[in-house]
Design a protein around this motif. Structure first.
Motif, PDB file in Angstrom:
ATOM      1  N   TYR A 139     -60.618 -73.663 -20.626  1.00 45.03           N
ATOM      2  CA  TYR A 139     -61.772 -74.018 -21.449  1.00 45.03           C
ATOM      3  C   TYR A 139     -61.699 -73.390 -22.835  1.00 45.03           C
ATOM      4  N   TYR A 140     -61.420 -72.073 -22.884  1.00 43.73           N
ATOM      5  CA  TYR A 140     -61.553 -71.352 -24.144  1.00 43.73           C
ATOM      6  C   TYR A 140     -60.257 -71.304 -24.948  1.00 43.73           C
ATOM      7  N   GLY A 141     -59.183 -71.828 -24.350  1.00 44.68           N
ATOM      8  CA  GLY A 141     -57.987 -72.087 -25.127  1.00 44.68           C
ATOM      9  C   GLY A 141     -58.011 -73.486 -25.717  1.00 44.68           C
ATOM     10  N   GLY A 142     -59.027 -74.272 -25.288  1.00 42.10           N
ATOM     11  CA  GLY A 142     -59.184 -75.624 -25.801  1.00 42.10           C
ATOM     12  C   GLY A 142     -58.333 -76.660 -25.104  1.00 42.10           C
ATOM     13  N   LEU A 143     -57.792 -76.321 -23.930  1.00 42.25           N
ATOM     14  CA  LEU A 143     -56.939 -77.279 -23.223  1.00 42.25           C
ATOM     15  C   LEU A 143     -57.789 -78.409 -22.658  1.00 42.25           C
ATOM     16  N   PRO A 144     -57.394 -79.647 -22.896  1.00 43.08           N
ATOM     17  CA  PRO A 144     -58.207 -80.778 -22.422  1.00 43.08           C
ATOM     18  C   PRO A 144     -58.086 -80.964 -20.923  1.00 43.08           C
ATOM     19  N   GLU A 145     -59.216 -81.142 -20.267  1.00 45.33           N
ATOM     20  CA  GLU A 145     -59.204 -81.459 -18.836  1.00 45.33           C
ATOM     21  C   GLU A 145     -59.362 -82.969 -18.698  1.00 45.33           C
ATOM     22  N   LEU A 146     -58.262 -83.642 -18.754  1.00 44.36           N
ATOM     23  CA  LEU A 146     -58.267 -85.096 -18.696  1.00 44.36           C
ATOM     24  C   LEU A 146     -58.138 -85.562 -17.252  1.00 44.36           C
ATOM     25  N   PRO A 147     -58.792 -86.654 -16.887  1.00 44.23           N
ATOM     26  CA  PRO A 147     -58.760 -87.100 -15.488  1.00 44.23           C
ATOM     27  C   PRO A 147     -57.391 -87.560 -15.013  1.00 44.23           C
TER      28      PRO A 147
ATOM     29  N   LYS B 199     -49.247 -56.792 -32.560  1.00 41.20           N
ATOM     30  CA  LYS B 199     -48.988 -56.586 -33.989  1.00 41.20           C
ATOM     31  C   LYS B 199     -50.018 -57.252 -34.889  1.00 41.20           C
ATOM     32  N   PHE B 200     -50.702 -58.276 -34.377  1.00 40.71           N
ATOM     33  CA  PHE B 200     -51.507 -59.105 -35.263  1.00 40.71           C
ATOM     34  C   PHE B 200     -52.953 -59.188 -34.790  1.00 40.71           C
ATOM     35  N   GLU B 201     -53.862 -58.993 -35.736  1.00 36.39           N
ATOM     36  CA  GLU B 201     -55.281 -58.934 -35.439  1.00 36.39           C
ATOM     37  C   GLU B 201     -55.868 -60.307 -35.115  1.00 36.39           C
ATOM     38  N   ASN B 202     -55.469 -61.334 -35.858  1.00 35.08           N
ATOM     39  CA  ASN B 202     -56.103 -62.650 -35.763  1.00 35.08           C
ATOM     40  C   ASN B 202     -55.103 -63.719 -35.317  1.00 35.08           C
ATOM     41  N   LEU B 203     -54.507 -63.489 -34.171  1.00 39.83           N
ATOM     42  CA  LEU B 203     -53.499 -64.413 -33.666  1.00 39.83           C
ATOM     43  C   LEU B 203     -54.130 -65.654 -33.023  1.00 39.83           C
ATOM     44  N   SER B 204     -55.298 -65.460 -32.414  1.00 44.83           N
ATOM     45  CA  SER B 204     -55.901 -66.526 -31.615  1.00 44.83           C
ATOM     46  C   SER B 204     -56.096 -67.844 -32.357  1.00 44.83           C
ATOM     47  N   PRO B 205     -56.619 -67.858 -33.584  1.00 49.69           N
ATOM     48  CA  PRO B 205     -56.844 -69.154 -34.258  1.00 49.69           C
ATOM     49  C   PRO B 205     -55.577 -69.989 -34.433  1.00 49.69           C
ATOM     50  N   HIS B 206     -54.412 -69.339 -34.456  1.00 47.46           N
ATOM     51  CA  HIS B 206     -53.163 -70.078 -34.641  1.00 47.46           C
ATOM     52  C   HIS B 206     -52.721 -70.783 -33.360  1.00 47.46           C
ATOM     53  N   TYR B 207     -53.187 -70.298 -32.221  1.00 52.37           N
ATOM     54  CA  TYR B 207     -52.785 -70.874 -30.935  1.00 52.37           C
ATOM     55  C   TYR B 207     -53.889 -71.710 -30.295  1.00 52.37           C
ATOM     56  N   ARG B 208     -55.140 -71.372 -30.597  1.00 47.94           N
ATOM     57  CA  ARG B 208     -56.269 -72.029 -29.934  1.00 47.94           C
ATOM     58  C   ARG B 208     -56.381 -73.472 -30.402  1.00 47.94           C
ATOM     59  N   LEU B 209     -56.486 -74.386 -29.447  1.00 46.55           N
ATOM     60  CA  LEU B 209     -56.658 -75.795 -29.781  1.00 46.55           C
ATOM     61  C   LEU B 209     -58.078 -76.055 -30.280  1.00 46.55           C
ATOM     62  N   ALA B 210     -58.228 -77.096 -31.099  1.00 44.18           N
ATOM     63  CA  ALA B 210     -59.525 -77.401 -31.712  1.00 44.18           C
ATOM     64  C   ALA B 210     -60.603 -77.684 -30.674  1.00 44.18           C
ATOM     65  N   GLY B 211     -60.180 -78.146 -29.486  1.00 47.90           N
ATOM     66  CA  GLY B 211     -61.148 -78.480 -28.454  1.00 47.90           C
ATOM     67  C   GLY B 211     -61.999 -77.306 -28.018  1.00 47.90           C
ATOM     68  N   ALA B 212     -61.509 -76.075 -28.183  1.00 44.37           N
ATOM     69  CA  ALA B 212     -62.275 -74.899 -27.777  1.00 44.37           C
ATOM     70  C   ALA B 212     -63.545 -74.743 -28.605  1.00 44.37           C
TER      71      ALA B 212
END
Length: 523
Positions: free
Chosen positions: A173-181, A461-474
């Protein structure tokens, strides 16, 4: 130049990390997986402090598990409200509703996790540990929000989640991965069927919406709990979960179902697999007795022998007797008489050692993720009898890969079990496919150890890594993420156009009819 040797000697300590690890002890396999991760980190020279939340009081701790500091949080009296009433452990062979994917007392699990969270937040040992250390990164079990809120409160900004199962709801859910049927993203799903069929996708779409609703409503109370403790400005725990840097899952990329993922989700299935050892004389002698080969049979560490009814025992015994040229090594209780020369009742089995022995030709398993991974690496075909949690998901994967046959726990009859064993033992395609999968997973150039270590070291090493990996769906509502808003709009638009067209057609026809009738009247 004289300083260079000293520099290289100091390298391990220079690059060592101080890591806070939280282990949600749901089952013995979860504890074993955490132990493996700690061992990998220690070997690399990192320092690991561990908080163990004893959600399942049935599991007992042994030793420090390689932790620099170990803090355990238990329920008063050591009795967890969840472990004692969990239907999946007390009645493991009772089939749950196909419509209810949370088939292991999910509501009670959430209630218990909330109570455990209170104990963790109240623990002076936990607060003392976190107040007296500065951590480079937090490595937290991703099944509930409490450890992520704790890390935020103590200003540990670089946070990583891990699960000893396939990816779970928080990671999805919070990585933005789509739960498609069309994909099987819900690991606790109890339903079966080809999802390419339209009716199945309709059901899965409705189920996915229901699962999201259950998740959001079940966890809403933790925000109130945290804000009552830490102030109204404490952020929504879901926002904290969005900022996880990396999610580790115990799945193997060649064994897990292909689905849309992001770089935030990393597969480390197979990490810390035990090295097979030579068998003792007793087991060697047993394996040599069979004419055609041996099968090992185990329901894992959580199902005690007394949970298998006498009637069910007879089904297994009578079926195994129908294969006299094979021996069956059954991890049961070590004392119950099986009344058959080809069935050996064992209190304990060295599962890994046996799977890698060429005299073992098949595995009958509950398909816990460790067992699924081990039998896949060993190249042994499997008859799956999944009981709960992710075991059904793993059994379906083995079936899809062509390495196994599944028998539902509600359909364990002599005939069904005999048919499954007959196919596994006599149809060569299962063994050939198992050997092929084994060769593939062993030859994969990347290793789970490297993925795990480099992922942690990079995230630290990096403070703000999440926005680079998190999908927009999150960042969007479920309906937006899956395109239901657009589909609903287009459907309404189509209906509006259809109704408008229909009314205009009626109006035109009515006017034409009136004119024709008027003309006839005039004529």
């Amino acid at each position: 130049m004289r300083g260079l040797p000293l520099f290289f000697l100091l390298l391990p300590s220079v690059f060592s990390l101080d890591i806070l690890m939280y282990v949600n002890v749901i089952g013995k396999s979860h504890l074993q997986f955490a132990d493996k991760l700690i061992g990998v980190l220690n070997k690399e020279g990192h320092n690991v402090d561990v908080i163990m939340g004893m959600l399942n009081s049935i599991v007992s701790l042994k030793g420090s598990y390689g932790a620099r500091n170990l803090v355990t949080v238990q329920f008063p009296g050591g009795e967890s409200p969840w472990g004692s009433v969990a239907d999946h452990l007390n009645n493991p062979f009772v089939e749950t509703s196909n419509w209810n994917p949370f088939n292991m007392g999910f509501t009670k699990f959430i209630e218990t996790a909330d109570q455990l969270c209170d104990l963790i937040l109240d623990s002076s040992s936990v607060s003392s540990l976190l107040s007296s250390h500065h951590y480079d990164v937090a490595l937290l079990t991703g099944y509930d929000f409490c450890p992520f809120a704790l890390a935020h409160h103590y200003k540990i900004s670089k946070v990583i989640s891990y699960v000893p199962t396939p990816a779970c709801h928080i990671q999805n859910y919070y990585g933005g991965l789509p739960e498609l049927p069309l994909y099987e993203n819900m690991i606790l799903d109890a339903m079966h069927g080809d999802r390419s069929h339209f009716h199945r996708r309709v059901i899965e779409s409705l189920r996915t919406m229901k699962d999201r609703y259950i998740h959001y409503t079940a966890y809403s109370s933790i925000n109130e709990k945290l804000r009552a403790r830490f102030g109204e400005n404490f952020p929504d725990v879901r926002e904290i979960a969005k900022n996880i840097s990396i999610d580790f899952t115990n799945s193997h990329p060649l064994l897990e179902e292909p689905k849309p993922i992001s770089l935030r989700l990393r597969y480390i299935g197979g990490i810390g697999l035990p090295t097979p050892k030579p068998l003792n004389k007793e087991l060697n002698d047993i394996l040599n007795l069979s004419k055609k080969g041996n099968l090992i049979f185990s329901f894992g560490t959580q199902i005690d022998a007394d949970k298998i009814s006498d009637e069910l025992q007879k089904v297994f015994i009578n079926t195994f007797k129908r294969f006299p040229e094979y021996n069956f090594l059954w991890k049961f209780d070590g004392k119950t008489a099986m009344n058959s020369s080809n069935i050996f009742n064992m209190k304990w089995l060295p599962q890994t050692d046996l799977l890698y022995d060429s005299r073992v030709v098949a595995f009958i398993s509950h398909m816990g993720l460790n067992s699924f991974t081990e039998t896949s690496f060993a190249g042994v075909p499997v008859v799956s009898i999944p009981l709960f949690a992710d075991q059904l998901h793993n059994a379906r994967r083995a079936t899809s890969l062509g390495t196994g046959i599944m028998v539902r726990k509600s359909e364990i009859t002599e005939e069904n079990l005999f048919n499954a064993l007959e196919k596994i033992l006599y149809d060569e395609k299962y063994l050939l496919r198992a050997n092929e999968i084994s060769t593939m997973v062993s030859a994969l150039p990347d290793t789970p150890q490297r993925i795990f270590l480099e992922g942690i070291e990079f995230a630290a090493k990096f403070e703000n890594l999440s926005p680079h990996y998190r999908l927009a769906g999150a960042n969007h509502h479920f309906f937006i993420q899956t395109g239901w808003d657009v589909a609903s709009f287009l459907t309404l638009l189509f209906l509006l156009l259809a109704i408008t067209t229909f009314k205009l057609t009626l109006l035109i026809l009515r006017n034409v009819t009136v004119r024709i009738l008027w003309k006839r009247k005039v004529d």
